[in-house]
Design an enzyme around this catalytic site. Structure first.
Site, short mmCIF file in Angstrom:
data_model
loop_
_atom_site.label_atom_id
_atom_site.label_comp_id
_atom_site.label_asym_id
_atom_site.label_seq_id
_atom_site.Cartn_x
_atom_site.Cartn_y
_atom_site.Cartn_z
N THR B 118 0.76 -0.99 -0.03
CA THR B 118 0.01 0.16 -0.04
C THR B 118 0.94 1.21 0.08
OG1 THR B 118 -0.03 0.45 2.45
CG2 THR B 118 -1.55 -1.43 1.60
N VAL B 167 13.80 0.88 -2.27
CA VAL B 167 14.97 1.78 -3.11
C VAL B 167 15.36 0.94 -4.31
CG1 VAL B 167 17.20 2.90 -2.70
CG2 VAL B 167 15.65 2.79 -0.54
N ALA B 169 13.70 -0.41 -6.32
CA ALA B 169 12.89 -1.21 -6.86
C ALA B 169 13.47 -2.85 -6.88
CB ALA B 169 12.32 -1.01 -8.49
N LEU B 171 16.38 -3.76 -8.14
CA LEU B 171 17.87 -3.68 -8.03
C LEU B 171 18.40 -4.16 -6.39
CD1 LEU B 171 18.59 0.03 -9.68
CD2 LEU B 171 18.64 -2.39 -10.63
N GLU B 225 3.54 11.62 -10.47
CA GLU B 225 2.38 11.49 -9.54
C GLU B 225 1.37 12.52 -10.16
OE1 GLU B 225 1.66 9.62 -6.56
OE2 GLU B 225 3.85 8.65 -6.98
N ASP B 236 9.91 12.13 -1.73
CA ASP B 236 10.13 10.68 -1.92
C ASP B 236 11.74 10.42 -1.91
OD1 ASP B 236 8.43 8.27 -2.36
OD2 ASP B 236 9.79 8.19 -4.16
N LYS B 240 13.83 7.81 0.55
CA LYS B 240 14.63 6.90 0.10
C LYS B 240 16.15 6.90 0.92
CE LYS B 240 12.15 5.55 -4.15
NZ LYS B 240 12.31 5.72 -5.66
N GLY B 354 9.20 0.79 -11.89
CA GLY B 354 8.13 -0.17 -12.62
C GLY B 354 7.65 -1.24 -11.86
#
Lengths: 378, 378
Positions: B118, B167, B169, B171, B225, B236, B240, B354
């Site tokens: 979420t 952080v 995704a 990776l 966004e 954002d 991170k 992604g």
């Protein structure tokens, strides 16, 4: 999200109840990497226990002449004594209290992790037997991994075998490939600049240093093997290519990777000193190749490239804009293309050699395998 | 090394005896990442079981309106039905057979892995309770991780909590930091280009596109966004940064990272459409900044930089030769300096956003935690 728990909340109880698990380890090989590993274990033991709940206990260490064994774990003074003797060029068999090499198996039990930090051709049967008997195996030694696929297969498929340090030392190369496959990805191609020595050499040539001068410097500094043709042959890069390919799911053999060495066949048979002198004959050729690449907006790199159908190892002119062109000196990089990483590849870069980062890759494997082996907390 | 085993060799016996362990999973959030995760699980289930011995079983899925639960595991047709309704903009509560959100806790047992996909501010107490009760927790949601350290601490220290996808995704950023620390390294600094959206925007500006045009394109393509200031604010990226810092062992708070947004304060209060029009006023300023950086042999990047004492988020001109300058478009990179990687840092680069690669990071965590939780094979 207003979700309410139906069972009792006791935040720290479970965490506190987690006991550490002992990970008994046997280390074969006390060269630079083996000794760095012992030092890492001594220095990082408490951190590892606190962070991951794994208590590493070294039950035995061996070089090619003999072994030191203590079923309760070798003490730090014992380890310090062994390390300092080895650093000064001694062998284990010379030390009082050492045993014959075979005695190291006396402390092997299911759950023990065997680390192969040798460069031996012959450890494979012992490692396979260890896996078969419920031990873990961690390889810093590439040779067992490039045996014919049917023999080597178990190291790639057994959940208690690890070999992160064999490509890119401590860089997360193998673990990244494995994680991609675990999560349903399909690797399509891997490009690797995986020799720090050859990276250094070509960087120097690119900067205008004659090939033979750069080679002599690398040789004198101990960056190459005693016979630098062992690096220049590209065979070590090819071994890493086979390891990358097999990890990606392609059971290639060494023969599937044509290798172009960084010296011509007529220099292959010379004694080392003569070879070093004869290398000056190559200066012009390599300077020309570097200039040609530069004039095309490219950079010369010694790469391994593998895909599901095969691969190759040799000098390649790569685009200046690419991740591989940007590297200089001894830096390594592995560039992974896959179904998930199709347009922009995933790349991992950094120093890919050195005893400490290599030992760190070994220790990472030991930790993961200890967690895999842990069934009850001791 | 002629070491002989004293116990019987039975190569495949142990491997074959390894049974798969069921990993029961509950998924909160069925946005793009949640749905991609369900698809990955369905497509990659067999591969994961074969490779790691982990059988993922989705016991429940929830959005903010309701839940679907099956204690034996939701079937693929059930999941397909839920996914297709959600993709078409429906909510779970509209579907026949759905339960109220709270009912999802009915299937929570020690050993269940709760996935938070979420963007909610309020899942934290439930996740902490889950960890306290022997569940695993996987976060794709950054918000619980940037709560004050005392509250968020458990997500960083509990062995059954993971947050790789927050952080970079898919990776291997978090796992790499963790592995360095596990093996006794000490991180000294982290530089991150961790916003694909801002990377794209600045790449376009660098290539000569006016800021407002690049922004409109990114907005129209859904890369930003709905209010693009949520990206441009840098918050954002700062989140991170806090996650990177805390993983490295520095318990920073959001307030410790001064953030310079990519728009001036006087545009903060405008309605979205007005802001998009007003952005044209910034074109000249950003074109000038990019030209200035270029004239100094540098490239403009929007970076987070953290170290043990703090950090910052904002526009930075980086050397053309650096890993961060080479990136273009939506590519992410995290550059780690540590005791082991002092002169040449360790860097991980690739697409950092992604749904599929993010879901892949989540699935990697689920797998590791399932192995951590597995005590007996089912």
């Amino acid at each position: 999200m207003p979700v309410v728990f139906s069972f009792v909340m006791n935040v720290w109880e479970v965490i506190m109840a987690r006991k550490s698990a002992v990970a008994p380890v046997i280390l074969l090989g006390l060269g630079k990497v083996g000794r760095a590993l012992v030092n890492l274990v001594i220095a990082g033991r408490d951190q590892l226990e606190e962070r991951r709940g794994i208590m590493i206990r070294l039950l035995g260490v061996a070089d090619s002449t003999g072994a030191f064994v203590n079923p309760d774990g070798l003490t730090d003074p014992e380890l310090g004594y062994i390390l300092s003797s080895k650093s000064e060029g001694g062998t284990i068999s010379e030390l009082p209290g050492s045993l014959s090499l075979g005695e190291i198996t006396a402390v092997l039990r299911p759950g023990t992790i065997v680390v192969d930090a040798t460069a031996s051709e012959t450890t494979s049967p012992m490692l396979i037997a260890a896996l078969a008997n419920g031990c873990g195996v961690v390889l810093a030694n590439k040779r067992p991994l490039v045996l014919p696929w049917e023999e080597a297969k178990v190291f790639y498929t057994h959940p208690c075998a690890g070999y992160e340090a064999t490509v890119g030392a401590g860089l997360p190369v193998i673990s990244t490939l494995r994680a991609l496959l675990d999560t349903g990805d399909r690797i399509t191609a891997i490009d690797g600049l995986v020799s720090g020595t050859l990276g250094y050499l070509l960087s120097e040539v690119e900067d205008g240093t004659p090939y033979s001068v750069a080679l002599s410097r690398a040789h004198a500094s101990g960056y190459t093997e005693p016979d630098p043709r062992d690096d220049l042959s590209g065979m070590d890069v090819a071994r890493k290519g086979v390891i990358l390919a097999r990890t990606a799911g392609w059971p290639l053999e060494l023969d599937d990777l044509p290798v172009t060495p960084l010296y011509p066949p007529e220099l292959a048979a010379l004694p080392v000193q003569e070879f070093m002198r004869a290398a000056a004959r190559l200066d012009e050729e390599y300077a020309r190749k570097a200039a040609q690449a530069r004039s095309e907006g490219k950079a010369l790199r010694y790469l391994v490239r593998v895909s599901p159908t095969g691969g190759e190892v040799g000098l390649t002119a790569v685009d200046q804009g690419s991740a591989l062109a940007r590297l200089h000196g001894a830096e390594n990089a592995v560039v992974i293309k896959s179904e998930f990483y199709r347009e922009i590849p995933l790349s991992v870069c950094g120093p890919g050699a050195g005893p400490r980062v290599t030992a760190s890759g070994v220790l990472k494997d030991i930790t993961e395998i200890a967690i895999e082996l842990r069934k009850e907390k001791g």
